[in-house]
Write a protein that holds these residues in place. Sequence first.
Motif, PDB file in Angstrom:
ATOM      1  N   ALA A 199      17.819   7.433  26.434  1.00 53.19           N
ATOM      2  CA  ALA A 199      18.279   6.210  25.775  1.00 53.19           C
ATOM      3  C   ALA A 199      17.512   4.994  26.277  1.00 53.19           C
ATOM      4  N   ILE A 200      17.209   4.966  27.561  1.00 56.07           N
ATOM      5  CA  ILE A 200      16.456   3.835  28.121  1.00 56.07           C
ATOM      6  C   ILE A 200      15.052   3.796  27.515  1.00 56.07           C
ATOM      7  N   VAL A 201      14.413   4.956  27.406  1.00 56.03           N
ATOM      8  CA  VAL A 201      13.065   4.999  26.833  1.00 56.03           C
ATOM      9  C   VAL A 201      13.081   4.576  25.375  1.00 56.03           C
ATOM     10  N   SER A 202      14.097   4.992  24.634  1.00 57.58           N
ATOM     11  CA  SER A 202      14.204   4.557  23.237  1.00 57.58           C
ATOM     12  C   SER A 202      14.275   3.047  23.139  1.00 57.58           C
ATOM     13  N   THR A 256       6.788   7.682  25.446  1.00 57.06           N
ATOM     14  CA  THR A 256       7.807   8.730  25.379  1.00 57.06           C
ATOM     15  C   THR A 256       7.352  10.003  26.088  1.00 57.06           C
ATOM     16  N   SER A 257       6.061  10.314  26.039  1.00 59.65           N
ATOM     17  CA  SER A 257       5.559  11.496  26.740  1.00 59.65           C
ATOM     18  C   SER A 257       5.703  11.327  28.250  1.00 59.65           C
ATOM     19  N   PHE A 258       5.382  10.150  28.741  1.00 62.18           N
ATOM     20  CA  PHE A 258       5.559   9.893  30.176  1.00 62.18           C
ATOM     21  C   PHE A 258       7.029  10.000  30.563  1.00 62.18           C
ATOM     22  N   ALA A 259       7.907   9.475  29.721  1.00 63.74           N
ATOM     23  CA  ALA A 259       9.339   9.548  30.022  1.00 63.74           C
ATOM     24  C   ALA A 259       9.829  10.999  30.017  1.00 63.74           C
TER      25      ALA A 259
END
Length: 299
Positions: A199-202, A256-259
Motif C-alpha cells: 500500500a505504501i508503494v502504491s 514497484t520492482s524494488f519494493a
Amino acid sequence: MSSVLYDAPGPRAKRRNVLLSILFSVLLALLLWWMWEKMDDKNQLEWALWEPFTTSQAWTTYLLPGLANTMKAAALSMVIALPLGAFLGISRMSDHRWVRVPAGVVVEFFRSIPVLLLMLFAFEVYVRSTDISSEDRPMYAVVTGLVLYNASVLAEVVRAGILALPKGQTEAAFAIGLRKGQTMTSILLPQAVTAMLPAIVSQLVVIVKDTALGGVMLGFTELLNARSTLAANYANVVPSFIVVALIFIVVNFILTSFASWLEARLRRSKRGTGAVLAPDDVEDNPAAIPGSYGTGQAV
C-alpha cells in the motif's frame, strides 16, 4: 491446493481461463491494430515526428531536465510524507484524547481535499506570504500539496497496518513490562511494515504521477510540462505524449520492482533463525539444537 481465500481451479475452470486469456489477447491485438491504423491515417507514424527522440538535444534540453524535476519533487515529498504519515497514524491511536483528536482532524481534513487544490492554495500562500522566488515557488507548492495529502493517506495505511496485527502481540509486550512506546517501536511497527509495504508503494507511485498536476496548473517544469515545450518546437504532440507515458511506466515499474524485492527480502529475514551453526559447534554444544537438551535427547 486450496486455502481459505483461494480454491485451485479444476479442469473445466482451467479451460475457461485459457479461453478467456485467448479472447483477451485477441481483443487487445485488435485494439492495438485499430490504434495503429488511426495513427497512420493521421500521419502520426511518420519518421519526422519520431526522429527528435533519437537525438540528444530532445533529451538533454527537455525530457531529462523535466524528469529530474519530477523525481526531485517526488523524492522530497516521499521523504517528508512517510515519517509525517507514520507520526499521524500512530498519534491517531494514542490513549490521550488531546493527541488523538487533533491528529484525526488533520488526517481527515487533508485526506478529503483534492491534491490539486492543496497545490493551488499552497502556491497562493507562498505568493502572498513569503519571499520565495518565482522560479522556486511552483516546486514548493507541488511538494507542499503532495506532502499534506499523501501524509494523510499514509497515516491511515500505517494505522490500518498496526491494527491488523493480532492483539496478542500487544498483550504479550505489556505482560513482559514494555511501555506502549516501546511496544510500538520494537514490536508492532517492525511487523506491520512488511504488511503495509504494497500500500505504501502504491501511494509512492501516486506521488510520482501527481507531480504532473503542478506542471499543468502551476508551470512547474516537470516531465509533462517539458513535453509541451518539446512538442511545440518539433510539432509532434502525439509521439511526445507516448514517449512521456513510456517514461512514467518505466519509472513506476522500477519503483514497484524494488519494493517487491524489498518486501521479499524482509519476509525472508523474518523467517530466518538468525544464527548459523557450524557442525563442530553442534557437536560441542548439543543444547544449541532447537528442541533438545544438553544430553542431545529430543523433547
